[in-house]
Design a protein around this motif. Structure first.
Motif, mmCIF file in Angstrom:
data_model
loop_
_atom_site.group_PDB
_atom_site.id
_atom_site.type_symbol
_atom_site.label_atom_id
_atom_site.label_comp_id
_atom_site.label_asym_id
_atom_site.label_seq_id
_atom_site.Cartn_x
_atom_site.Cartn_y
_atom_site.Cartn_z
ATOM 1 N N GLU A 135 85.122 -19.298 -64.087
ATOM 2 C CA GLU A 135 85.402 -19.504 -62.085
ATOM 3 C C GLU A 135 86.119 -20.875 -61.767
ATOM 4 O OE1 GLU A 135 86.639 -17.326 -60.407
ATOM 5 O OE2 GLU A 135 85.673 -15.416 -61.901
ATOM 6 N N THR A 237 80.217 -20.961 -50.344
ATOM 7 C CA THR A 237 81.164 -20.196 -51.007
ATOM 8 C C THR A 237 80.648 -20.445 -52.195
ATOM 9 O OG1 THR A 237 83.364 -20.604 -49.341
ATOM 10 C CG2 THR A 237 83.552 -19.211 -51.316
ATOM 11 N N LEU A 239 81.481 -18.658 -55.987
ATOM 12 C CA LEU A 239 82.768 -17.357 -57.090
ATOM 13 C C LEU A 239 82.092 -17.124 -58.213
ATOM 14 C CD1 LEU A 239 86.216 -19.355 -57.045
ATOM 15 C CD2 LEU A 239 85.592 -17.330 -54.775
ATOM 16 N N LEU A 267 78.883 -17.368 -48.689
ATOM 17 C CA LEU A 267 80.166 -15.824 -48.894
ATOM 18 C C LEU A 267 80.132 -15.872 -50.553
ATOM 19 C CD1 LEU A 267 82.580 -18.011 -46.304
ATOM 20 C CD2 LEU A 267 80.817 -16.025 -46.304
ATOM 21 N N TYR A 269 82.171 -13.439 -54.279
ATOM 22 C CA TYR A 269 82.610 -12.964 -54.477
ATOM 23 C C TYR A 269 83.050 -12.854 -55.644
ATOM 24 C CZ TYR A 269 84.650 -14.468 -49.435
ATOM 25 O OH TYR A 269 84.595 -14.379 -48.504
ATOM 26 N N GLU A 270 82.616 -11.594 -56.111
ATOM 27 C CA GLU A 270 83.087 -11.203 -57.836
ATOM 28 C C GLU A 270 83.758 -10.661 -57.905
ATOM 29 O OE1 GLU A 270 79.258 -10.318 -58.601
ATOM 30 O OE2 GLU A 270 79.369 -8.675 -59.692
ATOM 31 N N GLN A 271 84.545 -11.542 -58.640
ATOM 32 C CA GLN A 271 85.911 -11.711 -59.540
ATOM 33 C C GLN A 271 85.859 -9.705 -60.329
ATOM 34 O OE1 GLN A 271 87.297 -14.353 -61.501
ATOM 35 N NE2 GLN A 271 90.241 -13.273 -61.624
ATOM 36 N N SER A 274 86.775 -7.031 -57.237
ATOM 37 C CA SER A 274 87.654 -7.438 -56.724
ATOM 38 C C SER A 274 89.155 -6.903 -56.669
ATOM 39 C CB SER A 274 88.305 -9.157 -56.903
ATOM 40 O OG SER A 274 87.237 -9.678 -56.808
ATOM 41 N N MET A 280 90.690 -10.828 -53.963
ATOM 42 C CA MET A 280 89.548 -12.383 -54.066
ATOM 43 C C MET A 280 90.049 -13.577 -53.506
ATOM 44 S SD MET A 280 86.743 -13.746 -56.975
ATOM 45 C CE MET A 280 87.659 -15.449 -57.614
ATOM 46 N N ALA A 283 90.724 -13.781 -49.478
ATOM 47 C CA ALA A 283 89.573 -13.059 -48.595
ATOM 48 C C ALA A 283 88.654 -14.320 -48.688
ATOM 49 C CB ALA A 283 89.066 -11.718 -49.369
ATOM 50 N N ALA A 284 88.040 -15.732 -49.724
ATOM 51 C CA ALA A 284 87.339 -16.320 -49.866
ATOM 52 C C ALA A 284 88.055 -17.288 -48.818
ATOM 53 C CB ALA A 284 87.445 -17.097 -51.445
ATOM 54 N N ASP A 287 87.917 -16.319 -45.155
ATOM 55 C CA ASP A 287 86.148 -16.331 -44.442
ATOM 56 C C ASP A 287 85.802 -17.552 -44.178
ATOM 57 O OD1 ASP A 287 86.297 -13.477 -44.459
ATOM 58 O OD2 ASP A 287 85.717 -12.656 -46.747
#
Length: 548
Positions: A135, A237, A239, A267, A269-271, A274, A280, A283-284, A287
């Protein structure tokens, strides 16, 4: 200025404070010593004849042994002296410490960011972190978007230089290119105006999270949790790819271990779950922007100095480190501890030979036993891969007078001052007790500094004799030169010059107090360190058993 120094009355070597010529006569304690060779500043020479196998004593402790006869007045080097150090055992007796007078700072405060869990930050950052190296590219995309969009991006001075050179090349003026002299760089940092209470968004890319041992990925999650939990961080955040060893659940468990009531915004986010990479990242970004509007609502408020957590670090050490910068920082540590604050001494390979002193300074046998257990396990692990603490000094260390690990360690330990050891922490454990904490890390500058901050340091004092341009993403790193030549030559990375101790202009105590005043200004945001100004955001997790 004195030409030489005996650090401890039991030492059988003297330290040259300036270059000394062969044949020079040194008068010491009523004895005449004629130098057998040129002795460079920072190096050591014998005050008596020694035979093969005899001990070399410095700082009052064993730091090596002669492997051949060495006459009085000769210098010690890697050819005639090898590493040797005292063994260590269980704690002896109790510690009696006379704390320094701190009445002048009793009512002093710094302006910090108060967190819900009682910690106080010296900076206010938002973090963007990948759980796995897959990531890193996506983190880089977010970094470019936010730094340019919010004005955090460094000044593009080097880009401008290349553009100047391209213009000259297009003109065919190679002579002008050869003579091109850009303006000297003083700072590349920019302050944002959108969120004035946020010091920046920091991006902790790394090469871990999968492909290594589960121990390494678990340690990575624990280290990242320490950064998210840190007093200088408002939220994060995250990832995640989804299939890596370093799972989101492990990170969440690590956060709960640090604080069962953890409530900072995180926050995730998992790819692999997504709709697309674009979805993704979009949104990241959205947010995270909304979270920044909340993080910006906190402002600096007065805080007692007991909320300071000082990391004690050295890198690019020289023969003056244990005479000037390190003991000065040690006095600062004692002042902070006396004020109810916390300090962290790390780099366990650089405590080789002074273990017994630290063991005896531990407040309880439980604490000292933990230190003994970790030190012995670390040394055993190093030896199992054909290495050992005796191999710690770098070529730069050796060139500037630190010829054995024990010499380096005896000087490095001075950063810990004289106060009792209140706790011993294994790698990624977070500080919970005020006072001097010992933290297991390698001697590698960046791995160790990364760990100190991950364990809670909100300001780091970093001493250097050769010049080390390193910093940390979330904690200000104050760089202290051991000698005036370095402070003058590398003024773009040095914050404080402790070379005035070598010249006799200031005492260790005076310099220690001066450092504390600088720490208070730095913690309050009145001063931004050279490392911060240069955006020196070094972050390296430790793969245990790989680094020393």
């Amino acid at each position: 200025m004195n030409t030489y120094l005996q650090i401890h009355p039991d030492d059988n070597v003297l330290v040259a404070l300036q270059d000394l010529p062969a044949g020079m006569n040194i008068s010491h304690n009523g004895h005449n010593i004629q130098l057998q060779e040129n002795i460079a500043a920072k190096h050591k020479f014998l005050i008596q004849d020694v035979g093969a196998g005899d001990h070399i004593i410095m700082y009052g402790v064993l730091v090596g042994k002669a492997n051949q006869p060495i006459p009085k007045g000769a210098g010690i080097n890697t050819g005639n002296v090898v590493h040797d150090a005292n063994s260590f055992h269980e704690k002896d007796g109790s510690i009696e410490w006379k704390a320094p007078d701190v009445s002048k700072w009793a009512n002093k405060t710094f302006m910090g960011y108060h967190r819900a869990d009682g910690q106080v930050g010296t900076r206010n950052y938002w973090l963007v972190i990948p759980l796995v190296f897959c990531e890193n590219r996506n983190v880089s995309v977010i970094k470019t978007a936010f730094e340019k969009g919010l004005g955090f991006a460094p000044a593009e001075v080097y880009n401008e230089q290349v553009q100047d050179l391209v213009a000259l090349y297009k003109k065919g003026d190679l002579e002008a290119i050869k003579n091109y002299q850009p303006e000297e760089l003083t700072s590349t940092a920019k302050r944002n105006t959108i969120f004035p209470n946020i010091d920046g968004i920091k991006f902790l890319t790394h090469e871990g999270g999968c492909g290594g041992t589960r121990q390494d990925s678990d340690a990575l999650c624990a280290l990242l949790a320490g950064y998210i939990h840190h007093s200088n961080v408002a939220g994060a955040t995250i990832l995640s790819l989804g299939c890596q060893h370093a799972q989101v659940s492990i990170l969440q468990q690590s956060l709960k271990k640090l604080n069962p009531d953890f409530n900072k915004p995180v926050l995730v986010y998992e790819q692999q779950k997504s709709a697309s990479e674009f979805a993704m990242l979009s949104a990241a970004i959205k947010d995270t922007f909304l979270a920044l509007t909340e993080a910006n609502k906190i402002s600096r408020q007065p805080s007692p100095l007991s909320k300071l957590v000082i990391g004690l670090e050295c890198g690019g050490s020289d023969g003056f480190s244990g005479i000037s910068a390190n003991p000065a920082v040690g006095h600062t540590s004692d002042l902070v501890v006396a004020l109810g604050g916390t300090s962290i001494l790390s780099e366990f390979p650089e405590l080789c030979g002074v273990e017994q002193e630290l063991i005896n300074r531990c407040q309880t046998t439980e604490i000292s036993d933990k230190f003994i257990r970790i030190m012995r396990a670390y040394e055993t692990q190093a030896q199992s891969v054909g290495s050992g603490f005796y191999m710690n000094p770098s070529p730069g260390n050796i060139k500037d007078g630190l010829i054995t690990d024990a010499i380096k360690s005896a000087g490095a330990a001075k950063k810990g001052g004289t106060s009792p050891v209140t706790d011993v922490l294994d790698y990624t454990e977070y500080v919970t007790k005020p006072g001097l904490n010992l933290l297991c890390t390698p001697g590698n500058d960046v791995e160790s500094t990364s760990a100190e901050v991950g364990s809670g340091a909100n300001v780091v004092l970093f001493t250097t004799g050769l010049g080390t341009p390193t910093g940390n993403p979330i904690a200000p790193v104050v760089k202290l030169a051991t000698n005036t030549k370095l402070a003058t030559r590398m003024k773009d990375i040095i914050d404080i010059n402790t070379g005035t101790i070598i010249s006799g202009e200031k005492s260790i105590e005076e310099m220690g107090e001066e450092i504390l005043e600088y720490v208070i200004k730095t913690a309050s945001g009145e001063v931004y360190t050279k490392a911060e100004q240069l955006n020196q955001d070094d972050f390296i997790p430790w793969k245990r058993g790989v680094s020393l």
